[in-house]
Design a protein around this motif. Structure first.
Motif, mmCIF file in Angstrom:
data_model
loop_
_atom_site.group_PDB
_atom_site.id
_atom_site.type_symbol
_atom_site.label_atom_id
_atom_site.label_comp_id
_atom_site.label_asym_id
_atom_site.label_seq_id
_atom_site.Cartn_x
_atom_site.Cartn_y
_atom_site.Cartn_z
ATOM 1 N N UNK A 1 0.842 -1.208 0.000
ATOM 2 C CA UNK A 1 0.000 0.000 0.000
ATOM 3 C C UNK A 1 0.875 1.255 0.000
ATOM 4 N N UNK A 2 1.908 1.250 0.805
ATOM 5 C CA UNK A 2 2.761 2.434 0.913
ATOM 6 C C UNK A 2 3.708 2.606 -0.270
ATOM 7 N N UNK A 3 3.889 1.564 -1.062
ATOM 8 C CA UNK A 3 4.690 1.651 -2.289
ATOM 9 C C UNK A 3 3.815 1.900 -3.516
ATOM 10 N N UNK A 4 2.549 2.230 -3.283
ATOM 11 C CA UNK A 4 1.590 2.520 -4.361
ATOM 12 C C UNK A 4 1.415 1.352 -5.325
ATOM 13 N N UNK A 5 1.456 0.139 -4.785
ATOM 14 C CA UNK A 5 1.285 -1.059 -5.610
ATOM 15 C C UNK A 5 -0.121 -1.639 -5.490
ATOM 16 N N UNK A 6 -1.028 -0.871 -4.914
ATOM 17 C CA UNK A 6 -2.411 -1.295 -4.792
ATOM 18 C C UNK A 6 -3.290 -0.245 -5.476
ATOM 19 N N UNK A 7 -4.130 -0.681 -6.360
ATOM 20 C CA UNK A 7 -4.920 0.239 -7.187
ATOM 21 C C UNK A 7 -5.745 1.227 -6.360
ATOM 22 N N UNK A 8 -6.432 0.745 -5.336
ATOM 23 C CA UNK A 8 -7.353 1.615 -4.602
ATOM 24 C C UNK A 8 -6.668 2.547 -3.612
ATOM 25 N N UNK A 9 -5.457 2.213 -3.194
ATOM 26 C CA UNK A 9 -4.776 3.041 -2.194
ATOM 27 C C UNK A 9 -3.600 3.809 -2.761
ATOM 28 N N UNK A 10 -3.327 3.636 -4.031
ATOM 29 C CA UNK A 10 -2.193 4.286 -4.676
ATOM 30 C C UNK A 10 -2.280 5.805 -4.559
#
Length: 81
Positions: free
Chosen positions: A30-39
């Motif tokens: 999530x913190x590396x922007x590797x999740x679509x919804x939390x990027x």
């Protein structure tokens, strides 16, 4: 084990509810922007997690959490701390 978790973005004042077998690794994603919804909405901090023995139990709990309103989520987090 399977985990249901809630993460929080202080920047946008939002919660995200999810499911994972490895909460630490998932938070990193999530913190590396590797999740679509939390990027690009972080940084994210883990504010709640709960372990389950089966994937089915965890997914049922994740669905329940996703239906909660903000006050209910914040009450759950207060109980957790």
């Amino acid at each position: 084990m399977f985990y249901v978790y809630i993460i929080y973005s202080k920047t946008l004042d939002i919660y995200y509810k999810g499911f994972s077998e490895d909460v630490v690794q998932r938070l990193l994603h999530h913190n590396e922007n590797r999740s679509r919804y939390t990027s690009n909405k972080g940084p994210w901090e883990l504010v709640y997690s709960k372990a389950f023995e089966t994937k089915k139990e965890a997914l049922i709990e994740e669905l329940r959490l996703k239906k909660l309103n903000r006050k209910s989520i914040e009450d759950l987090i207060k109980e957790y701390k």
